[in-house]
Design a protein around this motif. Structure first.
Motif, PDB file in Angstrom:
ATOM      1  N   THR A  63      61.354  41.249  25.650  1.00 54.88           N
ATOM      2  CA  THR A  63      60.890  41.684  24.333  1.00 54.88           C
ATOM      3  C   THR A  63      60.966  40.501  23.379  1.00 54.88           C
ATOM      4  O   THR A  63      62.049  40.013  23.060  1.00 54.88           O
ATOM      5  N   ARG A  64      59.824  40.024  22.924  1.00 55.17           N
ATOM      6  CA  ARG A  64      59.753  38.763  22.188  1.00 55.17           C
ATOM      7  C   ARG A  64      60.654  38.746  20.955  1.00 55.17           C
ATOM      8  O   ARG A  64      61.275  37.734  20.638  1.00 55.17           O
ATOM      9  N   GLU A  65      60.746  39.878  20.263  1.00 51.91           N
ATOM     10  CA  GLU A  65      61.543  39.934  19.036  1.00 51.91           C
ATOM     11  C   GLU A  65      63.046  39.806  19.275  1.00 51.91           C
ATOM     12  O   GLU A  65      63.801  39.528  18.335  1.00 51.91           O
ATOM     13  N   LEU A  66      63.494  40.012  20.522  1.00 48.16           N
ATOM     14  CA  LEU A  66      64.925  39.946  20.837  1.00 48.16           C
ATOM     15  C   LEU A  66      65.300  38.699  21.636  1.00 48.16           C
ATOM     16  O   LEU A  66      66.441  38.564  22.066  1.00 48.16           O
ATOM     17  N   ILE A  67      64.346  37.802  21.833  1.00 48.54           N
ATOM     18  CA  ILE A  67      64.629  36.535  22.513  1.00 48.54           C
ATOM     19  C   ILE A  67      65.056  35.515  21.464  1.00 48.54           C
ATOM     20  O   ILE A  67      64.275  35.166  20.579  1.00 48.54           O
ATOM     21  N   TRP A  68      66.290  35.065  21.528  1.00 47.24           N
ATOM     22  CA  TRP A  68      66.801  34.114  20.549  1.00 47.24           C
ATOM     23  C   TRP A  68      66.152  32.749  20.750  1.00 47.24           C
ATOM     24  O   TRP A  68      65.706  32.408  21.854  1.00 47.24           O
ATOM     25  N   ARG A  69      66.122  31.970  19.683  1.00 48.05           N
ATOM     26  CA  ARG A  69      65.414  30.692  19.687  1.00 48.05           C
ATOM     27  C   ARG A  69      65.907  29.765  20.793  1.00 48.05           C
ATOM     28  O   ARG A  69      65.121  29.071  21.432  1.00 48.05           O
ATOM     29  N   GLU A  70      67.226  29.755  21.046  1.00 51.34           N
ATOM     30  CA  GLU A  70      67.783  28.831  22.042  1.00 51.34           C
ATOM     31  C   GLU A  70      67.748  29.384  23.468  1.00 51.34           C
ATOM     32  O   GLU A  70      68.170  28.703  24.404  1.00 51.34           O
ATOM     33  N   ALA A  71      67.265  30.595  23.646  1.00 53.61           N
ATOM     34  CA  ALA A  71      67.250  31.214  24.975  1.00 53.61           C
ATOM     35  C   ALA A  71      66.245  30.533  25.904  1.00 53.61           C
ATOM     36  O   ALA A  71      65.184  30.068  25.467  1.00 53.61           O
ATOM     37  N   ASN A  72      66.597  30.514  27.179  1.00 56.08           N
ATOM     38  CA  ASN A  72      65.706  29.949  28.189  1.00 56.08           C
ATOM     39  C   ASN A  72      64.775  31.050  28.703  1.00 56.08           C
ATOM     40  O   ASN A  72      64.953  31.592  29.799  1.00 56.08           O
ATOM     41  N   MET A  73      63.794  31.400  27.866  1.00 52.51           N
ATOM     42  CA  MET A  73      62.835  32.430  28.238  1.00 52.51           C
ATOM     43  C   MET A  73      61.479  32.069  27.641  1.00 52.51           C
ATOM     44  O   MET A  73      60.925  32.768  26.796  1.00 52.51           O
ATOM     45  N   GLY A  74      60.952  30.927  28.092  1.00 51.00           N
ATOM     46  CA  GLY A  74      59.629  30.500  27.668  1.00 51.00           C
ATOM     47  C   GLY A  74      58.548  31.365  28.302  1.00 51.00           C
ATOM     48  O   GLY A  74      58.824  32.288  29.067  1.00 51.00           O
ATOM     49  N   TRP A  75      57.296  31.015  28.024  1.00 46.45           N
ATOM     50  CA  TRP A  75      56.183  31.845  28.496  1.00 46.45           C
ATOM     51  C   TRP A  75      56.151  31.939  30.014  1.00 46.45           C
ATOM     52  O   TRP A  75      55.820  32.988  30.582  1.00 46.45           O
ATOM     53  N   PHE A  76      56.514  30.852  30.729  1.00 45.83           N
ATOM     54  CA  PHE A  76      56.452  30.846  32.185  1.00 45.83           C
ATOM     55  C   PHE A  76      57.419  31.882  32.770  1.00 45.83           C
ATOM     56  O   PHE A  76      57.042  32.686  33.632  1.00 45.83           O
ATOM     57  N   LEU A  77      58.661  31.868  32.303  1.00 48.23           N
ATOM     58  CA  LEU A  77      59.652  32.816  32.811  1.00 48.23           C
ATOM     59  C   LEU A  77      59.352  34.236  32.340  1.00 48.23           C
ATOM     60  O   LEU A  77      59.519  35.196  33.094  1.00 48.23           O
ATOM     61  N   TYR A  97      68.578  38.472  24.159  1.00 45.96           N
ATOM     62  CA  TYR A  97      68.754  37.409  25.154  1.00 45.96           C
ATOM     63  C   TYR A  97      68.984  36.107  24.410  1.00 45.96           C
ATOM     64  O   TYR A  97      68.107  35.617  23.692  1.00 45.96           O
ATOM     65  N   ARG A  98      70.175  35.527  24.580  1.00 43.77           N
ATOM     66  CA  ARG A  98      70.591  34.353  23.819  1.00 43.77           C
ATOM     67  C   ARG A  98      70.625  33.108  24.704  1.00 43.77           C
ATOM     68  O   ARG A  98      70.345  33.160  25.887  1.00 43.77           O
ATOM     69  N   GLY A  99      71.000  32.005  24.081  1.00 44.01           N
ATOM     70  CA  GLY A  99      71.109  30.755  24.813  1.00 44.01           C
ATOM     71  C   GLY A  99      72.265  30.778  25.792  1.00 44.01           C
ATOM     72  O   GLY A  99      73.302  31.378  25.533  1.00 44.01           O
ATOM     73  N   ARG A 100      72.082  30.127  26.901  1.00 38.23           N
ATOM     74  CA  ARG A 100      73.085  30.097  27.965  1.00 38.23           C
ATOM     75  C   ARG A 100      74.104  28.981  27.736  1.00 38.23           C
ATOM     76  O   ARG A 100      73.756  27.892  27.264  1.00 38.23           O
ATOM     77  N   ILE A 101      75.360  29.275  28.072  1.00 38.52           N
ATOM     78  CA  ILE A 101      76.385  28.237  28.099  1.00 38.52           C
ATOM     79  C   ILE A 101      76.319  27.572  29.470  1.00 38.52           C
ATOM     80  O   ILE A 101      76.609  28.195  30.489  1.00 38.52           O
ATOM     81  N   GLY A 102      75.925  26.320  29.509  1.00 41.30           N
ATOM     82  CA  GLY A 102      75.711  25.646  30.786  1.00 41.30           C
ATOM     83  C   GLY A 102      74.264  25.790  31.224  1.00 41.30           C
ATOM     84  O   GLY A 102      73.427  26.352  30.519  1.00 41.30           O
ATOM     85  N   GLN A 103      73.964  25.309  32.415  1.00 39.65           N
ATOM     86  CA  GLN A 103      72.599  25.346  32.934  1.00 39.65           C
ATOM     87  C   GLN A 103      72.508  26.230  34.161  1.00 39.65           C
ATOM     88  O   GLN A 103      73.369  26.196  35.035  1.00 39.65           O
ATOM     89  N   SER A 104      71.468  27.033  34.209  1.00 40.64           N
ATOM     90  CA  SER A 104      71.271  27.942  35.329  1.00 40.64           C
ATOM     91  C   SER A 104      70.786  27.186  36.556  1.00 40.64           C
ATOM     92  O   SER A 104      69.935  26.295  36.462  1.00 40.64           O
ATOM     93  N   LYS A 105      71.331  27.580  37.728  1.00 39.23           N
ATOM     94  CA  LYS A 105      70.853  27.004  38.978  1.00 39.23           C
ATOM     95  C   LYS A 105      69.508  27.602  39.383  1.00 39.23           C
ATOM     96  O   LYS A 105      68.818  27.058  40.238  1.00 39.23           O
TER      97      LYS A 105
END
Length: 203
Positions: A58-72, A143-151
């Motif tokens: 849901t675009r309105e609930l994706i925080w700016r720093e979240a890793n959820m660009g158009w591809f994902l 959905y917020r920004g992740r602490i660390g990087q996802s594998k």
């Protein structure tokens, strides 16, 4: 402390669910991507549904720093729609959101049937739930920004490979269930829905 010797996202979730003792079990990742207050959303639907899924698309609930660009976002949506189409599920828009709630009686009907130990475990849980006649709903969560990087989603190539494994899983399950419908070990699943009242809401 719960220990799982087998490596894999799915194995970790399966172990956690198997060891949980509450009447309501909530799954979440401890990386800061989800907000605790969204658990209240899951609980609000728990009286009417056996399995309550979150969606991060849901675009309105994706925080700016979240890793959820158009591809994902588009990829998650497309795979979820494939699952919805092939299994006659409710409206689905996210195939990989960990934040979800399941009632213990419903979970007990699924635990012995899980087969996936990797990162494509989440759609298997939904497939088995739908095949078993569970009442399922999906609701928007933050959905917020992740602490660390996802594998998994750290690179598009890895995310694409996980998506392809999910598609293969969904199609193979559909073919297998057409040929051999899911049945209870005692000759048939009990009627869908809760089988006992909720008492201890341990999370």
């Amino acid at each position: 402390m719960v220990k799982e010797s087998r490596q894999g996202f799915g194995f970790a979730l399966r172990r956690g669910m198997a060891e949980a003792t509450g009447d309501l079990i909530i799954l979440a990742e401890p990386d800061g991507t989800f907000t605790a207050r969204d658990i209240l959303k899951l609980l609000a639907y728990s009286e009417d549904f056996d399995l309550v899924l979150g969606t991060r698309t849901t675009r309105e609930l994706i925080w700016r720093e979240a890793n959820m660009g158009w591809f994902l976002r588009v990829g998650n949506w497309a795979v979820a729609k494939l699952l919805q189409l092939l299994f006659g599920g409710p409206s689905l828009s996210d195939c990989g959101c960990t934040l979800r709630l399941i009632h213990r009686p419903a979970l007990e009907r699924l635990l012995g049937r899980f087969t996936v130990g990797g990162s494509h475990f989440l759609p298997e849980m939904v497939i088995l739930g739908l095949a078993a006649g569970l009442r399922v709903i999906e609701i928007p969560v933050n959905y917020r920004g992740r602490i660390g990087q996802s594998k998994i989603t750290g690179s598009r190539l890895k995310a694409l490979m996980v998506g392809l494994r999910m598609i293969k899983l969904i199609v193979s399950y559909r073919l297998r269930l057409w040929l051999r419908p899911l049945t209870h070990r005692n000759g048939g699943y009990p009627e869908a829905g809760l089988t006992r009242p909720v008492r201890n809401r341990q999370i």
